[in-house]
Design a protein around this motif. Structure first.
Motif, short mmCIF file in Angstrom:
data_model
loop_
_atom_site.label_atom_id
_atom_site.label_comp_id
_atom_site.label_asym_id
_atom_site.label_seq_id
_atom_site.Cartn_x
_atom_site.Cartn_y
_atom_site.Cartn_z
N SER A 75 0.84 -1.18 0.00
CA SER A 75 0.00 0.00 0.00
C SER A 75 0.88 1.24 0.00
N PRO A 76 0.63 2.15 -0.92
CA PRO A 76 1.38 3.42 -0.92
C PRO A 76 0.76 4.37 0.11
N ARG A 77 1.32 4.39 1.28
CA ARG A 77 0.86 5.27 2.35
C ARG A 77 1.50 6.64 2.19
N LYS A 78 1.01 7.63 2.88
CA LYS A 78 1.60 8.97 2.80
C LYS A 78 3.05 8.98 3.28
N GLN A 79 3.35 8.24 4.36
CA GLN A 79 4.68 8.25 4.95
C GLN A 79 5.66 7.29 4.27
N ASN A 80 5.14 6.20 3.67
CA ASN A 80 6.02 5.16 3.14
C ASN A 80 5.24 4.18 2.29
N LEU A 81 5.97 3.23 1.74
CA LEU A 81 5.35 2.07 1.10
C LEU A 81 5.26 0.98 2.16
N ALA A 82 4.10 0.46 2.38
CA ALA A 82 3.93 -0.65 3.31
C ALA A 82 3.81 -1.92 2.48
N VAL A 83 4.75 -2.83 2.68
CA VAL A 83 4.77 -4.09 1.94
C VAL A 83 4.29 -5.19 2.87
N TYR A 84 3.20 -5.85 2.48
CA TYR A 84 2.56 -6.86 3.32
C TYR A 84 2.88 -8.26 2.80
N ASN A 85 3.26 -9.11 3.72
CA ASN A 85 3.56 -10.49 3.42
C ASN A 85 3.69 -11.16 4.78
N THR A 86 2.88 -12.10 5.09
CA THR A 86 2.88 -12.66 6.43
C THR A 86 4.21 -13.35 6.73
N GLY A 87 4.86 -12.89 7.78
CA GLY A 87 6.02 -13.59 8.27
C GLY A 87 7.38 -13.16 7.79
N PHE A 88 7.58 -11.89 7.45
CA PHE A 88 8.91 -11.43 7.05
C PHE A 88 9.96 -11.73 8.11
N VAL A 89 9.58 -11.64 9.38
CA VAL A 89 10.53 -11.85 10.46
C VAL A 89 11.09 -13.27 10.47
N ARG A 90 10.49 -14.14 9.70
CA ARG A 90 10.95 -15.51 9.56
C ARG A 90 12.28 -15.60 8.81
N ILE A 110 8.97 0.98 3.83
CA ILE A 110 10.08 1.46 3.03
C ILE A 110 9.76 2.88 2.57
N ASN A 111 10.66 3.81 2.82
CA ASN A 111 10.40 5.19 2.40
C ASN A 111 10.37 5.30 0.88
N LYS A 112 11.36 4.72 0.22
CA LYS A 112 11.40 4.69 -1.24
C LYS A 112 12.20 3.47 -1.66
N LEU A 113 11.89 2.94 -2.84
CA LEU A 113 12.53 1.71 -3.28
C LEU A 113 14.04 1.84 -3.40
N SER A 114 14.54 3.05 -3.67
CA SER A 114 15.99 3.24 -3.78
C SER A 114 16.70 3.05 -2.43
N LEU A 118 16.77 -4.09 -4.44
CA LEU A 118 15.58 -4.68 -5.08
C LEU A 118 15.72 -6.19 -5.28
N ASP A 119 16.93 -6.67 -5.51
CA ASP A 119 17.11 -8.12 -5.64
C ASP A 119 16.80 -8.82 -4.33
N VAL A 120 17.22 -8.22 -3.23
CA VAL A 120 16.96 -8.80 -1.91
C VAL A 120 15.47 -8.69 -1.58
N LEU A 121 14.85 -7.57 -1.91
CA LEU A 121 13.40 -7.42 -1.70
C LEU A 121 12.65 -8.48 -2.50
N SER A 122 13.06 -8.71 -3.72
CA SER A 122 12.43 -9.75 -4.56
C SER A 122 12.58 -11.12 -3.91
N GLU A 123 13.76 -11.41 -3.41
CA GLU A 123 14.02 -12.69 -2.75
C GLU A 123 13.13 -12.85 -1.52
N LEU A 124 13.00 -11.79 -0.76
CA LEU A 124 12.18 -11.82 0.45
C LEU A 124 10.70 -12.04 0.12
N ILE A 125 10.20 -11.30 -0.85
CA ILE A 125 8.80 -11.44 -1.25
C ILE A 125 8.55 -12.84 -1.79
N LYS A 126 9.45 -13.31 -2.65
CA LYS A 126 9.29 -14.64 -3.25
C LYS A 126 9.31 -15.74 -2.19
#
Length: 138
Positions: A75-90, A110-114, A118-126
Motif C-alpha cells: 500500500s502506498p501510504r503517505k509516509q512510506n510504502l507498506a509491503v505486506y507479506n505474512t512472516g517477514f521476520v521468519r 520502506i520510504n522509497k525503493l531506492s 531490489l534483488d533482496v526485496l524480490s528474494e524476500l517477497i518470493k
C-alpha cells in the motif's frame, strides 16, 4: 461477529495508483506492482480501499471467524510504502541484506525503493509468498 473490512474489490488498481499524489511513491508503486505480479504470477487486486494484493488464502480461527486475505501486497501510504507479506521476520538473514526499512510483524515500511536492494526485496517477497501459498493453497 463483525465483517472483515479488508476484502477483495473490483475497483481499479490503476486508478488508485494514479491518484497517489507523491510522484516518487506513485512511481515506486508501479515498480512494486510489476515486481510482485512477476513474482507471484497473480494479477493485482485492490483489497479494501488501499491495499493492492496478489493471490489470496482462506483462514479459519478456532473462534469460528474466517475469511480471505491477500498472500502478498503493498500500500502506498503517505509516509512510506507498506509491503505486506505474512512472516517477514521468519527470514532474518535475508532482511539483514535488505537496506533501510522498518518492520512490523507482517509488514515492511520502506520510504522509497531506492533505499533497499531490489534483488533482496524480490528474494524476500518470493520466499515469503511461496511459504504462504504452500501452507494455505496446497
Amino acid at each position: 461477529m463483525s465483517e472483515n473490512k479488508t476484502i477483495a474489490t473490483t475497483a481499479s488498481v490503476q486508478a488508485f495508483l494514479d491518484a497517489v499524489e507523491n510522484d516518487t511513491r506513485r512511481n515506486d508503486s508501479y515498480a512494486l506492482l510489476e515486481l510482485m505480479q512477476e513474482i507471484t504470477g497473480y494479477p493485482p487486486v485492490l483489497w479494501g480501499n488501499s491495499l493492492i494484493g496478489f493471490g489470496s488464502y482462506h483462514y479459519k480461527y478456532d473462534t469460528g471467524r474466517e475469511g480471505d486475505m491477500l498472500i502478498a501486497g503493498f500500500s502506498p501510504r503517505k509516509q512510506n510504502l507498506a509491503v505486506y507479506n505474512t512472516g517477514f521476520v521468519r527470514y532474518p538473514k535475508i532482511m539483514e541484506r535488505l537496506g533501510k526499512y522498518k518492520a512490523g510483524k507482517s509488514c515492511l515500511y520502506i520510504n522509497k525503493l531506492s533505499d533497499v536492494n531490489l534483488d533482496v526485496l524480490s528474494e524476500l517477497i518470493k520466499t515469503s509468498f511461496e511459504h504462504m501459498n504452500t501452507k494455505y493453497n496446497s
